[in-house]
Design an enzyme around this catalytic site. Structure first.
Site, PDB file in Angstrom:
ATOM      1  N   ARG A 151      34.351  81.559  95.112  1.00 18.99           N
ATOM      2  CA  ARG A 151      35.286  82.668  94.945  1.00 18.99           C
ATOM      3  C   ARG A 151      36.464  82.159  94.130  1.00 18.99           C
ATOM      4  O   ARG A 151      36.774  80.966  94.147  1.00 18.99           O
ATOM      5  CB  ARG A 151      35.767  83.177  96.299  1.00 18.99           C
ATOM      6  N   LYS A 208      36.576  81.751 103.237  1.00 22.17           N
ATOM      7  CA  LYS A 208      37.224  82.795 104.020  1.00 22.17           C
ATOM      8  C   LYS A 208      37.324  82.375 105.483  1.00 22.17           C
ATOM      9  O   LYS A 208      36.388  81.808 106.044  1.00 22.17           O
ATOM     10  CB  LYS A 208      36.422  84.104 103.926  1.00 22.17           C
ATOM     11  N   HIS A 237      34.286  87.136  89.487  1.00 21.45           N
ATOM     12  CA  HIS A 237      33.283  87.527  90.475  1.00 21.45           C
ATOM     13  C   HIS A 237      31.930  87.803  89.825  1.00 21.45           C
ATOM     14  O   HIS A 237      30.879  87.593  90.445  1.00 21.45           O
ATOM     15  CB  HIS A 237      33.750  88.757  91.250  1.00 21.45           C
ATOM     16  N   ARG A 244      30.242  84.612  89.631  1.00 22.20           N
ATOM     17  CA  ARG A 244      29.704  84.288  90.961  1.00 22.20           C
ATOM     18  C   ARG A 244      28.376  85.012  91.179  1.00 22.20           C
ATOM     19  O   ARG A 244      27.406  84.442  91.692  1.00 22.20           O
ATOM     20  CB  ARG A 244      30.729  84.696  92.025  1.00 22.20           C
ATOM     21  N   HIS A 247      28.384  83.432 102.654  1.00 19.96           N
ATOM     22  CA  HIS A 247      28.228  84.739 103.293  1.00 19.96           C
ATOM     23  C   HIS A 247      27.948  84.549 104.779  1.00 19.96           C
ATOM     24  O   HIS A 247      27.085  83.749 105.153  1.00 19.96           O
ATOM     25  CB  HIS A 247      27.069  85.517 102.670  1.00 19.96           C
ATOM     26  N   TYR A 255      21.327  90.777  96.022  1.00 11.21           N
ATOM     27  CA  TYR A 255      20.893  90.118  94.780  1.00 11.21           C
ATOM     28  C   TYR A 255      19.395  90.297  94.534  1.00 11.21           C
ATOM     29  O   TYR A 255      18.947  90.222  93.390  1.00 11.21           O
ATOM     30  CB  TYR A 255      21.278  88.637  94.816  1.00 11.21           C
TER      31      TYR A 255
END
Length: 312
Positions: free
Chosen positions: A153, A177, A255, A258, A281, A290
């Site tokens: 990120r 995160k 992004h 990414r 994730h 994806y």
């Protein structure tokens, strides 16, 4: 403007949320902005968090729709309000929950934009020549190679500590995160670009020490408040590089790179669970999108490249 009581509600709620969930700073800021907007709207109606009834929450959501806000933004605002009132009920600030069982607009699922491998190559080539001096070119090359090699990120990328890449590692530790840590591998081009940037960066740091400037702990030092390259600067840099690469800047963001990392790995046979781990994730369902991107790409290939494909 929201009154002192509203500000207290918001700050207390966000502090508790950060302590319990380890919520990321950018998520906290987004929730704070959402709740400040709701508090401001309530104040204009002569109400507050403590007095708002269910119909006022519903009216606010209609107001957000009339402003033309996206479904995703409206869904996030309702989520912020729901969580605030759940917290207020648990804390005894209210004896009811006016946001209970309110249905939101839903979040429109859209497939992530991505780039072809040829477009990524053009971006890498452009990053190597875009800068005005050797320092900029070495830094930009390291940024782009590292981003595409790891799928970081943008916040993870610009705030990476220099200690993470000392010693030419094959893998680096990334804090994502909620302060969750993960290991991501480095490609050979990324390691080469990092070595060149580190040599230049360290030499500049040595000169800085002689002039009395303190060393930076960040891989990509900057003038921002945190002491590293800012997210805004890197977004602008990506746009400049995309123009030089002959790719519309509206098609390229950090992004999107990414997404390209994940899509290209999947196309070359990587396991979905591995990609989930690399991207950080929490749920594999987030990563599964994806597969849809790849499905669309394969359909396009069949329809446009198959020898028996019919036009129209």
């Amino acid at each position: 403007m929201p009154d002192a009581e509203a500000s207290r509600w918001i700050s207390t709620f966000l502090d508790a949320r950060a302590a319990e969930l380890g919520a990321a700073r950018n998520t906290q800021l987004a929730y704070g902005r959402d709740l400040m907007d709701f508090a401001d709207w309530l104040a204009r109606k002569g109400a507050s968090f403590a007095t708002a009834a269910r119909d006022m929450v519903e009216d606010y959501l209609v107001h957000c729709d009339a402003q033309g806000l996206s479904k995703a933004t409206r869904a996030r605002r309702l989520s912020s309000i729901r969580q605030l009132y759940r917290f207020a009920f648990e804390e005894g600030w209210r004896t009811d929950n006016p946001a209970l069982r309110l249905s939101g607009p839903g979040k429109a699922q859209s497939l992530p934009k991505t780039l072809t491998e040829a477009e990524v190559t053009r971006l890498m080539d452009a990053a190597k020549v875009r800068g005005r001096n050797p320092e900029d070119r070495l830094r930009d090359t390291a940024l782009f190679e590292l981003l595409y090699a790891t799928g970081l990120r943008v916040t993870e990328l610009v705030s990476l500590p220099v200690a993470a890449v000392r010693g030419d590692p094959r893998m680096i530790l990334v804090k994502g995160k909620g302060d969750k840590e993960r290991m991501v591998p480095l490609s050979t081009p990324a390691r080469t670009a990092l070595a060149a940037w580190l040599a230049h960066r360290d030499a500049a740091e040595d000169e800085g020490r002689k002039a009395g400037r303190p060393p930076s702990r960040h891989l990509f030092p900057g003038d921002g408040r945190e002491g590293h390259l800012t997210r805004q600067y890197f977004h602008s840099l990506v746009k400049d590089v995309s123009v030089l690469a002959g790719i519309p800047p509206s098609h390229v963001t950090p992004h999107v790179l990414r997404h390209a990392f994940a899509t290209h790995l999947l196309a070359h046979g990587a396991d979905l669970r591995v990609i989930q781990t690399l991207l950080g994730h929490a749920d594999v369902a987030t990563t599964e999108i994806y597969t849809h991107v790849l499905d669309d790409h394969l359909k396009e290939l069949v329809l446009t490249r198959h020898p028996l494909a019919r036009k129209g």
